[in-house]
Design a protein around this motif. Sequence first.
Motif, PDB file in Angstrom:
ATOM      1  N   SER A 179       0.832  -1.212   0.000  1.00 13.36           N
ATOM      2  CA  SER A 179       0.000   0.000   0.000  1.00 13.36           C
ATOM      3  C   SER A 179       0.862   1.256   0.000  1.00 13.36           C
ATOM      4  CB  SER A 179      -0.876   0.047   1.254  1.00 13.36           C
ATOM      5  OG  SER A 179      -1.757  -1.017   1.288  1.00 13.36           O
ATOM      6  N   SER A 280      -9.816  -5.152  -1.800  1.00 12.25           N
ATOM      7  CA  SER A 280      -9.061  -4.520  -2.887  1.00 12.25           C
ATOM      8  C   SER A 280      -9.271  -5.220  -4.228  1.00 12.25           C
ATOM      9  CB  SER A 280      -7.574  -4.458  -2.545  1.00 12.25           C
ATOM     10  OG  SER A 280      -7.061  -5.743  -2.345  1.00 12.25           O
ATOM     11  N   ARG A 283      -6.261  -6.374  -9.071  1.00 11.43           N
ATOM     12  CA  ARG A 283      -5.607  -5.250  -9.765  1.00 11.43           C
ATOM     13  C   ARG A 283      -4.284  -5.742 -10.346  1.00 11.43           C
ATOM     14  NH1 ARG A 283      -4.008  -3.647  -5.670  1.00 11.43           N
ATOM     15  NH2 ARG A 283      -5.174  -5.263  -4.646  1.00 11.43           N
ATOM     16  N   SER A 423      -6.686   0.965  -0.679  1.00  8.44           N
ATOM     17  CA  SER A 423      -7.648   0.299  -1.561  1.00  8.44           C
ATOM     18  C   SER A 423      -8.289  -0.904  -0.878  1.00  8.44           C
ATOM     19  CB  SER A 423      -6.993  -0.100  -2.878  1.00  8.44           C
ATOM     20  OG  SER A 423      -5.893  -0.904  -2.640  1.00  8.44           O
ATOM     21  N   LYS A 433     -11.560   4.021  -6.195  1.00 12.40           N
ATOM     22  CA  LYS A 433     -10.346   3.202  -6.089  1.00 12.40           C
ATOM     23  C   LYS A 433      -9.630   3.166  -7.428  1.00 12.40           C
ATOM     24  CE  LYS A 433     -11.740   0.257  -2.306  1.00 12.40           C
ATOM     25  NZ  LYS A 433     -12.233  -1.055  -1.889  1.00 12.40           N
ATOM     26  N   ARG A 434     -10.399   2.955  -8.482  1.00 12.48           N
ATOM     27  CA  ARG A 434      -9.784   2.883  -9.807  1.00 12.48           C
ATOM     28  C   ARG A 434      -9.085   4.192 -10.154  1.00 12.48           C
ATOM     29  NH1 ARG A 434     -13.820   0.106 -13.397  1.00 12.48           N
ATOM     30  NH2 ARG A 434     -14.032  -0.711 -11.352  1.00 12.48           N
ATOM     31  N   LEU A 438      -7.907   7.331  -2.646  1.00 13.07           N
ATOM     32  CA  LEU A 438      -7.843   6.312  -1.590  1.00 13.07           C
ATOM     33  C   LEU A 438      -7.937   6.930  -0.197  1.00 13.07           C
ATOM     34  CD1 LEU A 438      -5.077   3.964  -3.045  1.00 13.07           C
ATOM     35  CD2 LEU A 438      -7.554   3.752  -3.207  1.00 13.07           C
TER      36      LEU A 438
END
Length: 486
Positions: A179, A280, A283, A423, A433-434, A438
């Motif tokens: 993160s 999350s 990704r 996230s 988030k995209r 955050l």
Amino acid sequence: MNPKFIYNDLRSWIDQARKLGEVVDVEGATWQEEIGMATELLEHSDPAPAAIFNKIPGYPAGYRVLTNFFGGRRKNMTLGFPTELSRVELSEEFLKTCQGAEPIPYEFVEAGPILENIQMGDDVNVISFPSPQWHELDGGRYIGTGCFTVTSDPDEGWVNLGTYRVMVHDEKSVGCYISPGKHGRVHRDKYFARSKVMPAAVVAGGDPLLFLLASNEVPSGVSEYEYAGGLRGKPYPVIRGKITGLPIPAHAEIVLEGFVDPKRRLREGPFGEWTGYYGSDVRDEPVMDVRAIYYRNRPIILGVAPQRPPDEHARFRAIIRSGLLKQELEKAGLSGIKATWAHEVGNSRMLLAIAIEQRYAGHATQVGHVASQCHVGAYAGRYVIVVDDDIDVSNLEELIWAMVSRSDPATSIDIIHHAWSTSLDPRIHPEDKRNGKLTNSRAIIDATRPYEWRDRFPVVNMPSSVTRRRTKEKFSYLLHGFSRET
Ligand SMILES: Cc1cc2nc3c(=O)[nH]c(=O)nc-3n(C[C@H](O)[C@H](O)[C@H](O)COP(=O)(O)O)c2cc1C
Ligand SMILES: [Mn+2]
């Protein structure tokens, strides 16, 4: 009380936990499903034993996975204290230990059991270890849960150990999710900004003390090796990684060494996270190219899979983080801090409670705001409750009783916007988030008796301590056989 660490690696820790009668051996559980099933059951129970899974189908006997290490009386042994201490006492004693310890630099040694087996080049095979699939909807197997990643700062040279989950992609690649703001991420961002690969070593099983330090907020610039050395009173023994030169614990169980490449990303997640959600999702995350694997004979993966809190994760975090929170409030110059508890139900992050002796108007507001934004309290927080010191903040029911009876929703709650989150936060919209938004908000709940009229606040209808003692002497027999186990 002086701590005494009677173990120096995972194997000697297991010997001590066995002496306490708190280890069970399980044979034949599958990595695909059954290790995760049993682990979830154990991690949700504090008195439950640690489990060592052996004879995992598809793997050589002796290749093991250890889970639920932090529970029962072994919690105290792990932190160097007698087994009688309560979780609050343990938190206080551990904090004192940390405050009294001076970091000691680690020491390179030539040999160590981690060098018993080495895979290099074509031989490298991450799948030769029985990494479990921990939760039903996880996107893959995670070799790294009770793990940590060793990196170094390219400018300042200091070495960080941070627990960041590690997913198995294939024989020679693992996922490296970190993160924003975490020390390993700061290091990685610096390498990537220069289009350079980051040298890294993932320790997938080893000394529980090192794991506990790697998964908590040791200050930036201080190596967790040096902290562990300081606690034990001797330099941490490390070997020099053959590929990266990074320091690797000489007594670790399994270590993956290689480079995280700025140009390579693979789908990572979902993973059952500490908030109690698959927050999350999936990704593209950076990948580590594994160039060498070191492991001991009969290697042991340390598994610390997060479950819906409260769980094992919450147990150790609450004990460690509650003490660190108190320390940070005092370092910020605040007085009258009587007790802190970073609650298990919020996995020690989402619900912080502080008891104060009110000394001036505005004191509670100041404490609440600092708690929500200091380094220990800021990441992924939600609610901070400040109460008077007649409340046992570690007791969730007492805390919430104080909140519902002493706060006024319209006037006692401050909101902070745009605060440090992640996230993993289940309450951030997927679109945000995209787009990399955050942050979240915080509620600071002042549940102290209002300072200006605290003397006129209704008196609590509990007996005085004298009456309570007399009641106990005279009438405790009434509860015999009826009271709840504590
Ligand atoms: C089992 C476990 C898994 C974790 N996974 C991650 C992760 O994938 N990414 C992350 O940024 N932090 C993760 N954390 C939290 C970090 O370990 C923690 O914030 C720690 O302070 C990071 O070390 P650092 O302060 O040196 O960066 C995890 C913690 C635990 C206990
Ligand atoms: Mn760190």
